[in-house]
Design a protein around this motif. Sequence first.
Motif, mmCIF file in Angstrom:
data_model
loop_
_atom_site.group_PDB
_atom_site.id
_atom_site.type_symbol
_atom_site.label_atom_id
_atom_site.label_comp_id
_atom_site.label_asym_id
_atom_site.label_seq_id
_atom_site.Cartn_x
_atom_site.Cartn_y
_atom_site.Cartn_z
ATOM 1 N N ASP A 1 0.900 -1.072 -0.085
ATOM 2 C CA ASP A 1 0.116 -0.051 -0.082
ATOM 3 C C ASP A 1 0.844 1.240 0.061
ATOM 4 O OD1 ASP A 1 0.894 0.502 2.693
ATOM 5 O OD2 ASP A 1 -1.018 -0.218 3.524
ATOM 6 N N LYS A 2 0.363 2.509 0.118
ATOM 7 C CA LYS A 2 0.964 3.802 0.106
ATOM 8 C C LYS A 2 2.019 4.024 1.325
ATOM 9 C CE LYS A 2 -2.462 6.703 1.879
ATOM 10 N NZ LYS A 2 -3.312 7.926 1.756
ATOM 11 N N ASP A 3 1.757 3.263 2.181
ATOM 12 C CA ASP A 3 2.603 3.172 3.532
ATOM 13 C C ASP A 3 3.634 2.162 3.306
ATOM 14 O OD1 ASP A 3 1.474 5.757 4.475
ATOM 15 O OD2 ASP A 3 -0.070 4.416 5.220
ATOM 16 N N THR A 4 3.674 1.405 2.330
ATOM 17 C CA THR A 4 4.688 0.324 2.016
ATOM 18 C C THR A 4 4.455 -0.921 3.137
ATOM 19 O OG1 THR A 4 6.222 1.771 1.578
ATOM 20 C CG2 THR A 4 7.103 -0.225 1.370
ATOM 21 N N ASN A 5 3.104 -0.931 3.593
ATOM 22 C CA ASN A 5 2.524 -2.185 4.259
ATOM 23 C C ASN A 5 2.469 -3.258 3.189
ATOM 24 O OD1 ASN A 5 2.330 -1.181 7.087
ATOM 25 N ND2 ASN A 5 0.737 0.123 6.220
ATOM 26 N N VAL A 6 2.648 -4.517 3.559
ATOM 27 C CA VAL A 6 2.843 -5.614 2.764
ATOM 28 C C VAL A 6 1.698 -6.627 2.696
ATOM 29 C CG1 VAL A 6 4.422 -7.571 1.976
ATOM 30 C CG2 VAL A 6 5.326 -5.429 3.079
ATOM 31 N N TYR A 7 1.260 -6.995 1.930
ATOM 32 C CA TYR A 7 0.045 -7.759 2.099
ATOM 33 C C TYR A 7 0.373 -9.112 1.076
ATOM 34 C CZ TYR A 7 -2.601 -3.587 3.420
ATOM 35 O OH TYR A 7 -2.881 -2.514 4.218
ATOM 36 N N VAL A 8 0.077 -10.396 1.529
ATOM 37 C CA VAL A 8 0.485 -11.558 0.808
ATOM 38 C C VAL A 8 -0.659 -12.318 0.851
ATOM 39 C CG1 VAL A 8 2.167 -13.303 1.053
ATOM 40 C CG2 VAL A 8 2.867 -11.168 1.960
ATOM 41 N N THR A 9 -1.012 -12.964 -0.263
ATOM 42 C CA THR A 9 -1.967 -13.858 -0.226
ATOM 43 C C THR A 9 -1.393 -15.614 -0.097
ATOM 44 O OG1 THR A 9 -1.823 -14.344 -2.782
ATOM 45 C CG2 THR A 9 -3.432 -12.542 -1.999
ATOM 46 N N ASP A 10 -2.251 -16.189 0.536
ATOM 47 C CA ASP A 10 -1.816 -17.694 0.891
ATOM 48 C C ASP A 10 -2.923 -18.499 0.253
ATOM 49 O OD1 ASP A 10 -1.102 -20.071 1.910
ATOM 50 O OD2 ASP A 10 -0.705 -19.285 3.817
ATOM 51 N N GLU A 11 -2.692 -19.247 -0.578
ATOM 52 C CA GLU A 11 -3.851 -20.287 -1.399
ATOM 53 C C GLU A 11 -4.215 -21.202 -0.211
ATOM 54 O OE1 GLU A 11 -3.371 -21.276 -5.749
ATOM 55 O OE2 GLU A 11 -1.315 -21.470 -4.734
ATOM 56 N N TRP A 12 -3.235 -21.632 0.555
ATOM 57 C CA TRP A 12 -3.772 -23.011 1.579
ATOM 58 C C TRP A 12 -4.643 -22.469 2.584
ATOM 59 C CZ3 TRP A 12 -3.253 -28.087 1.323
ATOM 60 C CH2 TRP A 12 -3.562 -28.572 2.850
ATOM 61 N N THR A 13 -4.534 -21.309 3.452
ATOM 62 C CA THR A 13 -5.075 -20.618 4.357
ATOM 63 C C THR A 13 -6.284 -19.799 3.975
ATOM 64 O OG1 THR A 13 -3.578 -18.744 4.552
ATOM 65 C CG2 THR A 13 -2.999 -20.945 5.924
ATOM 66 N N HIS A 14 -6.348 -19.526 2.744
ATOM 67 C CA HIS A 14 -7.432 -18.747 2.250
ATOM 68 C C HIS A 14 -7.338 -17.097 2.933
ATOM 69 C CE1 HIS A 14 -8.660 -22.470 0.450
ATOM 70 N NE2 HIS A 14 -8.589 -22.929 1.674
ATOM 71 N N ARG A 15 -6.098 -16.820 2.990
ATOM 72 C CA ARG A 15 -6.189 -15.472 3.679
ATOM 73 C C ARG A 15 -5.064 -14.459 3.236
ATOM 74 N NH1 ARG A 15 -4.197 -17.856 9.482
ATOM 75 N NH2 ARG A 15 -1.764 -17.800 8.958
#
Length: 353
Positions: free
Chosen positions: A94-108
């Motif tokens: 995001d614009k504050d360089t927070n990191v978002y990671v998708t995980d296929e196994w845990t669906h989150r």
Amino acid sequence: MASVFLGINDRTFTYSFTAGRSEFQGTGFRNPMDFALGPDDLVYIVNRSYESRSDGTRINIFRIGEDKEEYITEFGSYGEKPGQFIWPIAIALDKDTNVYVTDEWTHRITVFNKDGEYQSHWGVYGSGDGELDRPAGITIGPDETVYVVDSRNNRVQKFSLDGKFLGKFGTAGSGDGEFNLPWGICLDKEGNIFVADWRNDRVQSFTNDGKWLASFGRPGTGGNCTIAKEEGGMRYVDVPVGEFNRPTGVCVDDDGDIYIADWLNNRVQVLTAEGRFITEFNGDAALSSLGTDKIKSNPDMVRQRNGVRDFTPEKVLWAPCAVRVDHRGRVMIADTTRHRFQIYQKNAEPVLV
């Protein structure tokens, strides 16, 4: 190496260098599935690794400079606890360089700050609004809307940064606006959405509110076909468009050119905004700076490499999963199965080829 094809002679690219080496931890990568471009040439990289070597599952941060790479740090680990993942597949900032990671196994989706400290996670398994089944690609718009490819539900969902459901589009099928196990996603500078429709072997584009605009490609291994369709039924007959074999990643640069990771064809293809085929990258890799350092530190490796007579197999891409274009016009390709990145420069002016 500069490339130009099909008379589109104002598009040329030059191979620059290779970054990374194969490592389960520290100064290298293990099956880099996706990456996100941060400030100051920082790159956040998803390493999926293997089930048998889960110690390689992590996010690492590198600085990719003008001609070499620098390892910064890594975070995350294999597991289902907060801050962990089993099958990480895509990443966004995001614009504050927070990191978002998708995980296929845990669906989150798991959220970290820019330094890799765990913040939160959201997402539950299911097919209802806001529920996920094998989330894949992720991107974040300038208005902080999070777009998540909900792969096995064959749709794209929109969320707030904290996971509140905002909307969705798409359904299962092979028609216009339909998906079959979609994977990668990106936005262009106009806010239009591009989705790599993996099992349908094509890329589709949509308006920001999910209205279908166009689709490009068909199954195959060639560089030319005649399938380019826009809303209203217009067809570009005899206009070359790439054929795809399970496209995974997609990005659009500031010129509107579309870059597609053509996974099982072991290449990245480039199209114009209208769908004309420009060129393809098949690989030109040389040893990276980190790879050179490792070989030079081991006399046995030096002797073995000195015995190689043909380095052609080392150059080529092998199942690339992601591609991005940075602020310098550098095309960065995640050469996934070779655990490295190949980097090309898009030339501001045409060069002699």
